[in-house]
Design a protein around this motif. Sequence first.
Motif, PDB file in Angstrom:
ATOM      1  N   THR A 107       0.811  -1.212   0.000  1.00 23.79           N
ATOM      2  CA  THR A 107       0.000   0.000   0.000  1.00 23.79           C
ATOM      3  C   THR A 107       0.846   1.263   0.000  1.00 23.79           C
ATOM      4  N   HIS A 121      -1.029  -4.430   2.870  1.00 27.81           N
ATOM      5  CA  HIS A 121      -2.313  -5.005   3.258  1.00 27.81           C
ATOM      6  C   HIS A 121      -2.154  -6.514   3.136  1.00 27.81           C
ATOM      7  N   SER A 132      -7.689  -9.908   7.313  1.00 23.45           N
ATOM      8  CA  SER A 132      -6.850  -8.915   6.651  1.00 23.45           C
ATOM      9  C   SER A 132      -6.333  -7.951   7.712  1.00 23.45           C
ATOM     10  N   PRO A 134      -3.067  -4.624   8.398  1.00 26.66           N
ATOM     11  CA  PRO A 134      -1.953  -3.835   7.864  1.00 26.66           C
ATOM     12  C   PRO A 134      -0.627  -4.284   8.461  1.00 26.66           C
TER      13      PRO A 134
END
Length: 313
Positions: A107, A121, A132, A134
């Motif tokens: 990202t 991600h 999911s 970060p």
Amino acid sequence: MVAVGVLACTVAMLGSGATSIAEQPAGSALVVEGEVSSSAQAFIDRQNRFGAMETGPERIDLYADAIFDEHSTLWEAAGSVIQGRAAIRAAITGSLTKLPSFRMGPTRIAVDGNVVLYGAHNEVTVQGNAISYPAIYRVVLGDDGRVIQGHRYYDRYTWFSGLDPELESLFEGVRDTTGRLPGTGAAPDDPTARAAAWNARDAAALVAPTGNAPLTGTGLGDGRLGTPGGKVTYLQRLFGSVTSLHVEPGQVVRTREADYYEWYGTVTTPDRPSPTSFGIIERFDRRNGWTLYFDTLPLIAGPAKVAELYGRL
């Protein structure tokens, strides 16, 4: 803790997803900061391939042989440093065998010389649950673009909260509050003062120089904290989970868009009385934003609990 360390240190380490918009989380686009050197570009290209590949021998070969230097090291919070290509190959083989669905889409990539910060991600299926989250990965590269040293920063709480509903959510309920902070605190560009503030667990000194910059990052999901009081409460929640914190300046990455500061050292908690490796990355962008990256799992779970959680994968 060999099996736990292998999985913990390598399931997502340093892989990237394809850079096409289709590989990005919905509504996002890849952002690249800094001047991308030839070695950084080589790394990025290999990472892109790894992140988009189906799991199999070719994916493992790419990871171990093309992405990492023969004498690479690889680390994450509370883990032992994995040293050398052979150990990294064994680690990624075990990781992808356990979680073959792992994918990563970059990202935000920041490049400063031979240091790359890879914001990503991540997606993986754990016991039938699609997750999911970060992550940010800090790597130091050789001239050929292979990783010499890699550190990873993401919150493994996101993996295990669905498997253990009683696992503590460290920042649950943190909200913005009113109030002002006295003084100017420990400025981001003063590493001595900033490290001292982290080590003293001085939330006010860390927050004061951020002014009205909104805080995003670990434990906040898509939310943010905009007031000094809210940001202090957030850090107080972090510091309340530890009995000691000792970090020193790590890598620094500066681009036109942002400055990134790594803090690397050890932490102790009630369940981890011996010093345990730990790290934090701060990002200050030019538009007055502040982001923190770190792993809460070693702060809320001791070694035995972590081993139990990995046994559920």
